[in-house]
Write an enzyme that holds these catalytic residues in place. Structure first.
Site, PDB file in Angstrom:
ATOM      1  N   ILE A   1       0.845  -1.195   0.000  1.00 56.77           N
ATOM      2  CA  ILE A   1       0.000   0.000   0.000  1.00 56.77           C
ATOM      3  C   ILE A   1       0.877   1.240   0.000  1.00 56.77           C
ATOM      4  CG2 ILE A   1      -1.808   1.266   1.205  1.00 56.77           C
ATOM      5  CD1 ILE A   1      -2.649  -1.355   2.504  1.00 56.77           C
TER       6      ILE A   1
ATOM      7  N   SER B   1      -0.797   4.354  -5.034  1.00 56.77           N
ATOM      8  CA  SER B   1      -1.230   3.103  -5.641  1.00 56.77           C
ATOM      9  C   SER B   1      -1.109   1.951  -4.652  1.00 56.77           C
ATOM     10  CB  SER B   1      -0.403   2.782  -6.892  1.00 56.77           C
ATOM     11  OG  SER B   1       0.943   2.539  -6.553  1.00 56.77           O
TER      12      SER B   1
ATOM     13  N   LYS C   1      -0.345  -2.143  -4.833  1.00 51.26           N
ATOM     14  CA  LYS C   1       0.095  -3.247  -5.670  1.00 51.26           C
ATOM     15  C   LYS C   1      -0.269  -4.547  -4.979  1.00 51.26           C
ATOM     16  CE  LYS C   1       3.989  -4.588  -8.586  1.00 51.26           C
ATOM     17  NZ  LYS C   1       5.396  -4.265  -8.958  1.00 51.26           N
TER      18      LYS C   1
ATOM     19  N   ASP D   1       7.826  -0.054   3.465  1.00 45.72           N
ATOM     20  CA  ASP D   1       8.234  -0.395   2.105  1.00 45.72           C
ATOM     21  C   ASP D   1       9.749  -0.343   1.945  1.00 45.72           C
ATOM     22  OD1 ASP D   1       8.183   2.358   2.531  1.00 45.72           O
ATOM     23  OD2 ASP D   1       7.575   2.837   0.484  1.00 45.72           O
ATOM     24  N   ARG D   2      10.400   0.594   2.627  1.00 47.44           N
ATOM     25  CA  ARG D   2      11.854   0.714   2.525  1.00 47.44           C
ATOM     26  C   ARG D   2      12.546  -0.488   3.173  1.00 47.44           C
ATOM     27  NH1 ARG D   2      13.364   6.589   4.614  1.00 47.44           N
ATOM     28  NH2 ARG D   2      15.378   6.023   3.669  1.00 47.44           N
TER      29      ARG D   2
ATOM     30  N   THR E   1       7.171  23.572 -25.671  1.00 50.05           N
ATOM     31  CA  THR E   1       7.090  23.503 -24.212  1.00 50.05           C
ATOM     32  C   THR E   1       7.028  22.064 -23.709  1.00 50.05           C
ATOM     33  OG1 THR E   1       5.964  25.626 -24.185  1.00 50.05           O
ATOM     34  CG2 THR E   1       5.827  24.299 -22.187  1.00 50.05           C
TER      35      THR E   1
END
Length: 301
Positions: free
Chosen positions: A47, A51, A53, A149-150, A227
């Site tokens: 989470i 997003s 996954k 997550d890390r 641009t």
């Protein structure tokens, strides 16, 4: 039935392609071929801020994965129906799922997920690192501040590359994180705004600048004559330079040899232009959750 279910639920469901590996093809994280069976089926959930996954795994590998938007106002029912849609698409019986292993950086979604899994899947929900211990020495001054997550990504990298003295794990999400592992110690890392965050900030604070995509095939930046090209080349090659510069500076502080691994949606855009990564592993966090769960179960016997 599958298309009717998706239409009725109005779910923005997207099955992700098989992972692309650069520099090292790792069978352990490759998705299974059709027809493969597994004894214990595991639901994986990563989470993030923008997003979610989802993945399915067995004791050997991550079988498949899906990407959903992270809706912070989601209810247990809406999230649970999303889970059922994913399982239906994968051809899996919800009652055959042994457990749900989760990495989350959005605390508000955690209780919603617990309720959704309990009601629609009926299996235990285990969060890393509170329920699933991450076997790395955490050298953060305040260990609880490190995002799950890390830690999970760093753990997966260490398991996939046990021979590397040190590792740098670059994860491209809402933010880009550069996490350093030496031996079995998580040393900490760097946090930088992600490319999509930077692009959104640029567009929201200017009146006439357009939104652009990041699909660039040119090997080097060129002076933009419109641009959109100016922004596109500026952002993409700017992030290439940031990634190369920070990784090279971190490498000089780590014991060698150092492997640089990347994950997240923008990693392939960088890898097409720069050789800075030894491998791009789209399923790295899901693989970490899979390994955490099954290693934890082995330790119990």
């Amino acid at each position: 039935m599958e298309n009717r279910l998706h239409t009725w639920l109005n779910l923005p469901l997207c099955a992700l392609d098989s992972p692309t590996y650069i520099g090292h093809n790792l069978e352990v994280t490759a998705f299974a071929t059709s027809g493969e069976t597994m004894e214990r089926k595991l639901l994986l959930c990563d989470i993030g801020n923008t997003s979610i996954k989802l993945g399915l795994a067995n004791e050997k590998r991550v079988l498949t994965s899906y990407g959903l938007p992270a809706q912070h106002d989601a209810t247990a029912d809406s999230l649970g129906l999303n889970l059922l849609s994913v399982l239906n698409h994968a051809g899996e019986d919800p009652h055959g799922i042994t457990a749900c292993a989760v990495s989350s950086v959005v605390p508000a979604i955690d209780p919603v997920l617990r309720e959704a899994v309990a009601r629609y899947v009926g299996c235990p929900v285990l969060f890393a690192p509170s329920d699933l211990h991450v076997p790395l020495e955490n050298r953060y001054e305040r260990p609880d501040e490190v995002g799950a997550d890390r830690l999970v990504g760093s753990f997966a990298a260490r398991r996939l590359y046990p021979a590397a003295t040190s590792l740098i794990v670059v994860d491209f999400g809402t933010a880009v994180t550069f996490d350093c592992v030496s031996g079995d110690a998580y040393l900490g890392g760097l946090i930088f705004p992600g490319p999509y965050t930077a692009a959104a900030a640029l567009a929201s604070h200017t009146a006439r600048l357009p939104h652009v995509n990041f699909d660039i095939r040119a090997p080097d930046p060129s002076p933009g004559r419109d641009t959109s090209t100016s922004i596109q080349h500026g952002l993409v090659f700017g992030f290439v330079s940031v990634t190369e510069g920070l990784c090279n500076r971190l490498k000089r502080q780590l014991s060698g040899p150092v492997k640089v691994l990347a994950t997240g949606g923008f990693a392939n855009s960088i890898a097409r232009i720069s050789p800075i990564f030894d491998a791009v592993l789209p399923a790295l966090l899901l693989e970490g959750l899979r390994r955490l769960y099954f290693e934890d179960k082995q330790d119990q016997f």
